[in-house]
Design an enzyme around this catalytic site. Structure first.
Site, short mmCIF file in Angstrom:
data_model
loop_
_atom_site.label_atom_id
_atom_site.label_comp_id
_atom_site.label_asym_id
_atom_site.label_seq_id
_atom_site.Cartn_x
_atom_site.Cartn_y
_atom_site.Cartn_z
N HIS A 95 5.40 -1.66 -1.73
CA HIS A 95 4.30 -1.41 -2.66
C HIS A 95 2.93 -1.42 -2.01
O HIS A 95 2.08 -0.58 -2.32
CB HIS A 95 4.37 -2.49 -3.75
CG HIS A 95 3.37 -2.36 -4.85
ND1 HIS A 95 3.35 -1.28 -5.70
CD2 HIS A 95 2.36 -3.18 -5.26
CE1 HIS A 95 2.38 -1.43 -6.59
NE2 HIS A 95 1.75 -2.56 -6.33
N HIS B 158 6.93 -4.80 -4.50
CA HIS B 158 6.75 -5.11 -5.92
C HIS B 158 8.12 -5.44 -6.49
O HIS B 158 9.08 -4.71 -6.25
CB HIS B 158 6.12 -3.91 -6.65
CG HIS B 158 5.54 -4.29 -7.97
ND1 HIS B 158 6.31 -4.68 -9.04
CD2 HIS B 158 4.25 -4.36 -8.39
CE1 HIS B 158 5.52 -4.96 -10.07
NE2 HIS B 158 4.26 -4.78 -9.70
N GLU C 112 -1.21 -11.43 -14.79
CA GLU C 112 -0.10 -11.02 -13.92
C GLU C 112 0.31 -12.19 -13.04
O GLU C 112 -0.31 -13.25 -13.08
CB GLU C 112 -0.53 -9.81 -13.07
CG GLU C 112 -0.71 -8.54 -13.89
CD GLU C 112 -1.18 -7.34 -13.08
OE1 GLU C 112 -1.30 -7.45 -11.86
OE2 GLU C 112 -1.44 -6.30 -13.70
N ARG D 131 4.24 -12.65 -6.26
CA ARG D 131 5.13 -11.51 -6.05
C ARG D 131 6.18 -11.70 -4.95
O ARG D 131 7.30 -11.24 -5.06
CB ARG D 131 4.26 -10.33 -5.67
CG ARG D 131 4.51 -9.15 -6.49
CD ARG D 131 3.45 -8.15 -6.23
NE ARG D 131 2.74 -7.90 -7.46
CZ ARG D 131 1.81 -6.99 -7.57
NH1 ARG D 131 1.46 -6.27 -6.53
NH2 ARG D 131 1.22 -6.79 -8.73
N ALA E 241 -11.55 3.52 -2.76
CA ALA E 241 -12.36 3.01 -1.64
C ALA E 241 -13.26 4.12 -1.12
O ALA E 241 -14.48 3.95 -0.98
CB ALA E 241 -11.46 2.48 -0.53
N ARG F 135 -0.75 -10.54 -1.21
CA ARG F 135 -1.86 -10.19 -2.10
C ARG F 135 -1.60 -10.67 -3.53
O ARG F 135 -0.52 -10.46 -4.08
CB ARG F 135 -2.05 -8.68 -2.12
CG ARG F 135 -3.07 -8.19 -3.11
CD ARG F 135 -3.22 -6.68 -3.03
NE ARG F 135 -2.03 -5.98 -3.43
CZ ARG F 135 -1.83 -5.45 -4.64
NH1 ARG F 135 -2.75 -5.56 -5.58
NH2 ARG F 135 -0.73 -4.81 -4.90
P1 FAD Z 1 -5.64 5.53 -1.89
O1 FAD Z 1 -6.00 5.48 -3.31
O2 FAD Z 1 -4.19 5.58 -1.56
O3 FAD Z 1 -6.34 6.81 -1.25
C1 FAD Z 1 -6.08 7.19 0.07
C2 FAD Z 1 -6.67 8.56 0.28
O4 FAD Z 1 -6.65 8.91 1.65
C3 FAD Z 1 -5.91 9.68 -0.44
O5 FAD Z 1 -6.86 10.51 -1.03
C4 FAD Z 1 -5.20 10.41 0.68
O6 FAD Z 1 -4.94 11.76 0.42
C5 FAD Z 1 -6.21 10.24 1.79
N1 FAD Z 1 -5.65 10.39 3.14
C6 FAD Z 1 -4.69 9.65 3.72
N2 FAD Z 1 -4.47 10.08 4.98
C7 FAD Z 1 -5.32 11.12 5.18
C8 FAD Z 1 -5.56 11.99 6.26
N3 FAD Z 1 -4.86 11.93 7.40
N4 FAD Z 1 -6.51 12.95 6.11
C9 FAD Z 1 -7.21 13.09 4.96
N5 FAD Z 1 -7.00 12.29 3.90
C10 FAD Z 1 -6.08 11.32 4.01
N6 FAD Z 1 -3.78 -2.48 -7.24
C11 FAD Z 1 -4.47 -3.21 -8.14
O7 FAD Z 1 -5.43 -3.90 -7.77
N7 FAD Z 1 -4.12 -3.16 -9.46
C12 FAD Z 1 -3.08 -2.43 -9.92
O8 FAD Z 1 -2.82 -2.40 -11.11
C13 FAD Z 1 -2.32 -1.68 -9.00
N8 FAD Z 1 -1.25 -0.97 -9.41
C14 FAD Z 1 -0.60 -0.18 -8.50
C15 FAD Z 1 0.45 0.64 -8.93
C16 FAD Z 1 1.07 1.50 -8.06
C17 FAD Z 1 2.20 2.37 -8.54
C18 FAD Z 1 0.64 1.55 -6.71
C19 FAD Z 1 1.29 2.49 -5.74
C20 FAD Z 1 -0.38 0.73 -6.26
C21 FAD Z 1 -1.01 -0.15 -7.15
N9 FAD Z 1 -2.04 -0.97 -6.73
C22 FAD Z 1 -2.73 -1.72 -7.64
C23 FAD Z 1 -2.56 -0.89 -5.36
C24 FAD Z 1 -3.79 0.03 -5.35
O9 FAD Z 1 -3.58 1.11 -6.21
C25 FAD Z 1 -4.09 0.57 -3.97
O10 FAD Z 1 -4.06 -0.45 -3.03
C26 FAD Z 1 -5.48 1.20 -3.97
O11 FAD Z 1 -5.57 2.16 -4.99
C27 FAD Z 1 -5.75 1.83 -2.63
O12 FAD Z 1 -6.93 2.57 -2.71
P2 FAD Z 1 -7.44 3.30 -1.42
O13 FAD Z 1 -8.69 4.01 -1.81
O14 FAD Z 1 -7.47 2.36 -0.30
O15 FAD Z 1 -6.26 4.33 -1.06
C1 SIN Z 2 1.21 -3.88 -11.45
O1 SIN Z 2 0.70 -3.32 -12.42
O2 SIN Z 2 2.20 -4.61 -11.52
C2 SIN Z 2 0.62 -3.61 -10.10
C3 SIN Z 2 -0.52 -4.49 -9.88
C4 SIN Z 2 -0.88 -4.57 -8.44
O3 SIN Z 2 -0.20 -4.01 -7.58
O4 SIN Z 2 -1.86 -5.25 -8.15
#
Ligand code: FAD
Ligand code: SIN
Length: 519
Positions: A349, A241, A113, A288, A15, A384
């Site tokens: 999750h 999850h 999925e 889920r 994001a 979700r």
């Molecule tokens: P993040 O990628 O978590 O990034 C957050 C960032 O904010 C990090 O860089 C962190 O260091 C920073 N941050 C936080 N607090 C602070 C602070 N106080 N100061 C400075 N920096 C800070 N979703 C799907 O759609 N498909 C999938 O296959 C999928 N698989 C997943 C598998 C796993 C194991 C997990 C955990 C999640 C999965 N998800 C999946 C969910 C998805 O990965 C996340 O919802 C998504 O990546 C979130 O992106 P983001 O940019 O919002 O946050």
């Molecule tokens: C998974 O690969 O099962 C995670 C997918 C998701 O969290 O959307």
């Protein structure tokens, strides 16, 4: 110490970075991240990203699946907007250098999925998030308009409150002027002033004892917005999850992707019986919330700590080719997934709720936007749909920049913001108190605010958390600022917000299942 920038981006998951790349075309961007650029939930994503690219799939089917999973609480305008925008998101990712798996004829290899009626998930093996993050980090690190500040911890958002004004919750004209951030190396707090702030701090899985989320996921963004008197929504909808690998020494828990069930994997109980046929006609690929509750029930009634995912009937070479990381991880603990069933258990999750935003990512605080897991856009409703979150994060980063780019001309940097007040904070960091309190928070949430809840359990959780809240606020006022203390404080606030929302929703719906109310 002051830094001035057009756009401040807090968080370096997809994001934050996708917003930064778009914003950098119109102004200067500063990206803050509390550890390295690469460490976040995004890098751990396995299954992939949902998008409708060709028939027999259709936008209408993806919209319907999203709504069914969301148990009727999704925002229709947002669901339609995001689903229809998905092909643009995929094109952006390709332009930034992301690679997705293809068939021999060049068509995308699409996975399926839980809750999806079609194969529509683009992926890179079973490490899609890592591949996306790799591509985005390459672009961001080499962009001349982007400054990356790693090991910078955002402590609080700056609003009129810091100019000495009383700011009330739900007040209409609260504005964000940037953030105070701790430079972890020098232990100094910087005042970072921006015309637009994008909050992209991800989720808060770490509020539970067992989670798939890495240690960064401590809900800092939720807590900062709450303290700045902004609006959050749907915090009770915490997604568990169904299938994390049962290996108690792992923290975070290793995810066994739902795509493995889409590939034919079958959930079995301790006796080896096919589990899901007792619970839902959609079987192993039911949404889920239903699968996680079914597993929770099986574990409680049988007294077991796990159930099994059986892939032993699937060709070994195919498993190795499509799921190399899962194969490798299981092998490392003596499980050959082509011969042995995988012990799995649910794990916290994903946060479906968060900072409430409109269809352009605008929060209730002016000049503050939110995207990704920290936000509550209305796409997910009460649960979700798998692989909709990577999609949502990039889509909303784009929607946000389409309006935020105008603020560069209309919203001047504030000049009268005081520097951080260190007054009274000389007490040395008490690590034992911090780590033990963190474990207590996680236990409270896991024991009383998990997959199945009740008003009585929520009341108990609230009372237990209150003691920790009072003790930690006291510690915070007198102790040298540190990331661990801030994270603990933020997680306690997240726990409070989940409990408060859960108490207020007096019915069972989606991920919020209360024994007091039938569905
Ligand atoms: P993040 O990628 O978590 O990034 C957050 C960032 O904010 C990090 O860089 C962190 O260091 C920073 N941050 C936080 N607090 C602070 C602070 N106080 N100061 C400075 N920096 C800070 N979703 C799907 O759609 N498909 C999938 O296959 C999928 N698989 C997943 C598998 C796993 C194991 C997990 C955990 C999640 C999965 N998800 C999946 C969910 C998805 O990965 C996340 O919802 C998504 O990546 C979130 O992106 P983001 O940019 O919002 O946050
Ligand atoms: C998974 O690969 O099962 C995670 C997918 C998701 O969290 O959307």
């Amino acid at each position: 110490m002051k830094i001035i920038t057009d756009y401040l981006v807090i968080g370096s998951g997809l994001a934050g970075l996708s917003f930064a790349l778009q914003a950098a075309e119109t102004g200067t961007v500063t990206v803050l991240t509390k550890y390295t650029l690469e460490e976040n939930n995004t890098s751990h994503a396995q299954g992939g990203i949902a998008a409708v690219l060709s028939s027999p799939d259709s936008f209408a089917k993806h919209i319907k699946d999203t709504n069914i999973a969301g148990a009727g609480l999704c925002n229709q305008e947002v669901v339609t907007k995001v689903v229809q925008y998905a092909p643009n998101v995929i094109q952006n990712l390709l332009n930034w250098g992301t690679r997705f798996d293809t068939e021999k004829d060049g068509a995308y290899n699409l996975a399926k999925e839980g809750g999806h009626s079609e194969h529509r998930i683009l992926h890179h093996k079973d490490n899609t998030g890592y591949e996306i993050q790799r591509a985005l980090c390459n672009k961001v690190r080499s962009h001349k308009n982007i400054t990356v500040l790693e090991h910078f911890f955002a402590v609080d958002l700056i609003t009129q409150h810091h100019q000495g004004e009383l700011v009330k919750r739900h007040q209409q004209d609260v504005s964000c002027f940037g953030a105070y951030a701790l430079d972890i190396a020098s232990n100094k707090v910087y005042t970072i002033l921006a015309k637009t702030t994008m909050l992209a701090t991800g989720g808060a899985g770490q509020v539970y004892s067992t989670t798939t989320n890495p240690t960064i996921a401590t809900g800092d963004g939720f807590a900062m917005v709450h303290r700045a008197k902004g609006v959050l929504d749907n915090m009770e909808f915490v997604q568990f999850h169904p299938t994390a690998l049962y290996n108690p020494s792992d923290s975070p828990a290793f995810l066994i992707s739902e795509a493995l069930r889409g590939f034919g994997g079958i959930l079995r109980n301790k006796k080896g019986e096919e589990l899901m046929k007792h619970y839902d006609v959609r079987g192993n690929l039911a949404p889920r919330d239903i699968v996680a509750r079914a597993i929770d029930n099986e574990m409680k009634t049988s007294g077991s700590d796990f159930v099994f995912l059986d892939c032993t009937h699937i060709d070994k070479k195919k498993l190795q080719n499509h799921f190399p990381n899962i194969y490798k991880k299981c092998s490392s603990i003596g499980i050959d997934i082509s011969k042995d069933m995988i012990p799995v258990t649910p794990a916290a999750h994903y946060f479906c709720g968060g900072v409430k935003v409109d269809a352009f990512g605008r929060t209730s605080i002016k000049h503050l936007y939110a995207a990704g897991e920290v936000s509550c856009t209305g796409l997910h409703g009460a649960n979700r749909l798998a692989s909709n979150s990577l999609l949502e994060a990039i889509a909303f980063a784009d929607f946000a920049i389409s309006v935020a780019k105008h603020e560069k001309e209309t919203n001047p940097i504030q000049s009268n913001i005081p520097d951080w007040d260190y007054e009274g904070t000389s007490f040395p960091e008490e690590m034992i108190l911090i780590t033990q309190s963190l474990k207590e928070v996680q236990q409270i949430l896991s024991n009383y605010v998990g997959i199945v809840r009740s008003q009585e359990r929520l009341k108990r959780a609230f009372n237990r958390l209150w003691t920790l809240y009072s003790e930690t606020e006291d510690l915070y006022k007198k102790t040298t600022l540190s990331p661990k203390l801030c994270e603990l404080r933020n997680l306690i606030l997240v726990g409070y917000l989940v409990i408060k929302s859960a108490k207020a929703r007096k019915k069972s719906i989606g991920l919020h299942y209360m024994v007091d109310y039938s569905e």
